[in-house]
Scaffold this active site. Structure first.
Site, PDB file in Angstrom:
ATOM      1  N   LYS A 112       0.821  -1.213   0.000  1.00  0.00           N
ATOM      2  CA  LYS A 112       0.000   0.000   0.000  1.00  0.00           C
ATOM      3  C   LYS A 112       0.854   1.261   0.000  1.00  0.00           C
ATOM      4  O   LYS A 112       0.430   2.302  -0.494  1.00  0.00           O
ATOM      5  CB  LYS A 112      -0.966   0.000   1.188  1.00  0.00           C
ATOM      6  CG  LYS A 112      -2.039  -1.070   1.044  1.00  0.00           C
ATOM      7  CD  LYS A 112      -3.231  -0.847   1.934  1.00  0.00           C
ATOM      8  CE  LYS A 112      -4.311  -1.872   1.632  1.00  0.00           C
ATOM      9  NZ  LYS A 112      -5.453  -1.829   2.506  1.00  0.00           N
ATOM     10  N   LYS A 194      -4.492 -10.086  -5.188  1.00  0.00           N
ATOM     11  CA  LYS A 194      -5.799 -10.413  -4.617  1.00  0.00           C
ATOM     12  C   LYS A 194      -6.838  -9.418  -5.123  1.00  0.00           C
ATOM     13  O   LYS A 194      -6.488  -8.302  -5.540  1.00  0.00           O
ATOM     14  CB  LYS A 194      -5.739 -10.396  -3.091  1.00  0.00           C
ATOM     15  CG  LYS A 194      -5.650  -9.012  -2.487  1.00  0.00           C
ATOM     16  CD  LYS A 194      -5.871  -9.049  -0.981  1.00  0.00           C
ATOM     17  CE  LYS A 194      -5.977  -7.627  -0.456  1.00  0.00           C
ATOM     18  NZ  LYS A 194      -7.164  -7.319   0.282  1.00  0.00           N
ATOM     19  N   LYS A 197     -10.613  -3.704  -2.897  1.00  0.00           N
ATOM     20  CA  LYS A 197     -11.536  -2.572  -3.066  1.00  0.00           C
ATOM     21  C   LYS A 197     -10.871  -1.436  -3.810  1.00  0.00           C
ATOM     22  O   LYS A 197     -11.495  -0.705  -4.542  1.00  0.00           O
ATOM     23  CB  LYS A 197     -11.929  -2.004  -1.697  1.00  0.00           C
ATOM     24  CG  LYS A 197     -12.690  -2.893  -0.804  1.00  0.00           C
ATOM     25  CD  LYS A 197     -13.227  -2.033   0.358  1.00  0.00           C
ATOM     26  CE  LYS A 197     -13.311  -2.834   1.633  1.00  0.00           C
ATOM     27  NZ  LYS A 197     -12.149  -2.628   2.512  1.00  0.00           N
TER      28      LYS A 197
HETATM   29  N1  AQP Z   1      -9.323 -10.876  -2.065  1.00  0.00           N
HETATM   30  C1  AQP Z   1      -9.710 -11.287  -0.882  1.00  0.00           C
HETATM   31  N2  AQP Z   1     -10.039 -12.586  -0.682  1.00  0.00           N
HETATM   32  C2  AQP Z   1     -10.464 -13.020   0.527  1.00  0.00           C
HETATM   33  N3  AQP Z   1     -10.593 -12.191   1.606  1.00  0.00           N
HETATM   34  C3  AQP Z   1     -10.291 -10.888   1.459  1.00  0.00           C
HETATM   35  N4  AQP Z   1     -10.309  -9.828   2.287  1.00  0.00           N
HETATM   36  C4  AQP Z   1      -9.882  -8.724   1.620  1.00  0.00           C
HETATM   37  N5  AQP Z   1      -9.588  -9.039   0.354  1.00  0.00           N
HETATM   38  C5  AQP Z   1      -9.834 -10.374   0.210  1.00  0.00           C
HETATM   39  C6  AQP Z   1     -10.742  -9.889   3.684  1.00  0.00           C
HETATM   40  O1  AQP Z   1     -11.848  -9.008   3.846  1.00  0.00           O
HETATM   41  C7  AQP Z   1     -11.851  -8.489   5.184  1.00  0.00           C
HETATM   42  C8  AQP Z   1     -12.100  -7.012   5.162  1.00  0.00           C
HETATM   43  O2  AQP Z   1     -11.045  -6.371   4.444  1.00  0.00           O
HETATM   44  P1  AQP Z   1     -10.650  -4.864   4.756  1.00  0.00           P
HETATM   45  O3  AQP Z   1     -11.806  -3.985   4.587  1.00  0.00           O
HETATM   46  O4  AQP Z   1      -9.983  -4.806   6.073  1.00  0.00           O
HETATM   47  O5  AQP Z   1      -9.609  -4.457   3.682  1.00  0.00           O
HETATM   48  P2  AQP Z   1      -8.419  -5.178   3.025  1.00  0.00           P
HETATM   49  O6  AQP Z   1      -8.030  -6.436   3.668  1.00  0.00           O
HETATM   50  O7  AQP Z   1      -7.333  -4.183   2.870  1.00  0.00           O
HETATM   51  O8  AQP Z   1      -9.164  -5.533   1.687  1.00  0.00           O
HETATM   52  P3  AQP Z   1      -9.306  -4.782   0.349  1.00  0.00           P
HETATM   53  O9  AQP Z   1     -10.581  -5.230  -0.220  1.00  0.00           O
HETATM   54  O10 AQP Z   1      -8.089  -5.001  -0.465  1.00  0.00           O
HETATM   55  O11 AQP Z   1      -9.449  -3.249   0.684  1.00  0.00           O
HETATM   56  P4  AQP Z   1      -8.505  -2.021   0.375  1.00  0.00           P
HETATM   57  O12 AQP Z   1      -8.371  -1.994  -1.099  1.00  0.00           O
HETATM   58  O13 AQP Z   1      -9.243  -0.847   0.949  1.00  0.00           O
HETATM   59  O14 AQP Z   1      -7.222  -2.302   1.066  1.00  0.00           O
HETATM   60  C9  AQP Z   1     -10.502  -8.881   5.798  1.00  0.00           C
HETATM   61  O15 AQP Z   1     -10.700  -9.966   6.690  1.00  0.00           O
HETATM   62  C10 AQP Z   1      -9.686  -9.324   4.625  1.00  0.00           C
HETATM   63  O16 AQP Z   1      -8.754 -10.318   4.985  1.00  0.00           O
END
Ligand code: AQP
Length: 328
Positions: A112, A194, A197
């Site tokens: 990030k 992965k 968002k």
């Molecule tokens: N690709 C994924 N596959 C399975 N689980 C996932 N999680 C995130 N991406 C995947 C799980 O979703 C929960 C909430 O995630 P978060 O809101 O804490 O953000 P993150 O892990 O940083 O996920 P994102 O979607 O990639 O968001 P951004 O882009 O904002 O950083 C967590 O339990 C995570 O493991």
């Protein structure tokens, strides 16, 4: 006494099927077995720049998504992180026992922060400490998360053990709950990453509130590979990912799916997958319209009041053990 769960998601962007399959669905499945705390982690969201009005709106939208996914506010505690200031306080305490070296090893900071240490925010660097505080405040036994959070969870365990050893036992050492299937749903455009968002490519992720047409288009455009057979083969991550989503959305076994798609092409798989995802999402997308803002705010306020009692007790114990006391 039931054992406890804590987990959360950031109100950044829109939740995608990776967030749902990796985390949210397990929160729903586990909520009755455990005393469950599900948080909207808005203090984590601000570790990257956010538009204030959008963040405010997304915070409430995320509560709506929790409820539509099946989290029952009569069973689980749902609250906003910034409503319980003990999260920030305990994060400060834990930052005093965390080590630079262990934070520097966190791969999410590298991703990030885009490898630019000079420009990356300090909050992004210390993010895993705040996450440890979130979890440890509630004497959490189990943390259902996706695979991307495994490393952060290990740090939470290390910090809990270090504090308990140096000052006396104040924390339960939490275990991760990472589902055997669905813990790492991949980008539809780049299976080396992965699903996320914040992916700049809108075709990379299927969002929970995507329209049926959009879902079908995104799946149609999903990258595949040069093979032709439709089998669960981890060395072919793009097809493996599509099949995993299909498996989780339909409940069909891997064997059934392979037999079903025998002799058929990728186009066929994509059409059926799109139908399965649209069908799966339909009741969820209907339910999301059921919750108005006033009702959500009421649930969140009640949740914060309940969470605060437990959080305060943990923090008081931590301060006492460390000799951090105010005037009497
Ligand atoms: N690709 C994924 N596959 C399975 N689980 C996932 N999680 C995130 N991406 C995947 C799980 O979703 C929960 C909430 O995630 P978060 O809101 O804490 O953000 P993150 O892990 O940083 O996920 P994102 O979607 O990639 O968001 P951004 O882009 O904002 O950083 C967590 O339990 C995570 O493991």
């Amino acid at each position: 006494m039931k054992r406890r769960i804590f987990s959360g998601a950031q109100p950044t962007g829109s939740l995608h099927i990776g967030n749902y399959l990796g985390a949210l669905r397990n929160w729903v499945d586990l909520q009755s077995e455990y005393e469950s705390f599900y948080c909207i982690v808005n203090l984590h969201a601000i570790t990257l720049p956010q538009d204030p009005a959008t963040l405010r709106q997304k915070t409430l939208d995320l509560a709506r998504i929790y409820l539509a996914a099946g989290i029952d506010p009569e069973v689980s505690t749902i609250f906003i992180q910034s409503d319980v200031s003990e999260h920030a306080e305990l994060a400060w305490v834990l930052s005093s026992i965390a080590r630079m070296g262990e934070l520097e090893r966190m791969t999410q900071f590298k991703d990030k922060g885009k490898g630019n240490r000079e420009r990356a925010g300090v909050g992004l660097f210390t993010y895993p400490i705040l996450m440890a505080a979130d979890i440890l405040l509630y004497q959490t036994h189990l943390v259902p998360v996706g695979k991307d959070q495994k490393q952060h969870l290990e740090l939470s365990r290390d910090l809990a053990e270090r504090f308990n050893r140096d000052y006396g036992t104040a924390f339960v050492v939490p275990d991760p709950f990472i589902p055997p299937v669905g813990a790492n749903i991949l980008s539809l455009q780049d299976p080396a990453k992965k699903m996320s968002k914040s992916d700049e490519n809108p075709n990379a992720s299927i969002f929970l509130l995507d329209e049926p047409d959009t879902i079908a288009k995104k799946i149609k455009r999903a990258v595949t590979d040069s093979g032709t057979t439709i089998v669960f083969d981890e060395s072919r991550p793009a097809i493996h990912n599509l099949l995993t989503i299909y498996h989780l959305m339909t409940g069909k076994s891997a064997n059934e799916i392979e037999v079903h798609f025998q002799g058929k092409g990728y186009g066929h798989l994509k059409t059926e997958l799109a139908e399965a995802v649209v069908e799966f999402m339909k009741p969820f997308q209907e339910r999301v319209k059921d919750f108005d803002d006033a009702h959500l705010n009421e649930i969140l306020k009640k949740g914060a009041a309940k969470a605060r009692i437990i959080a305060r007790a943990t923090l008081d114990d931590v301060y006492t053990k460390m000799g951090v006391v105010g005037a009497t």
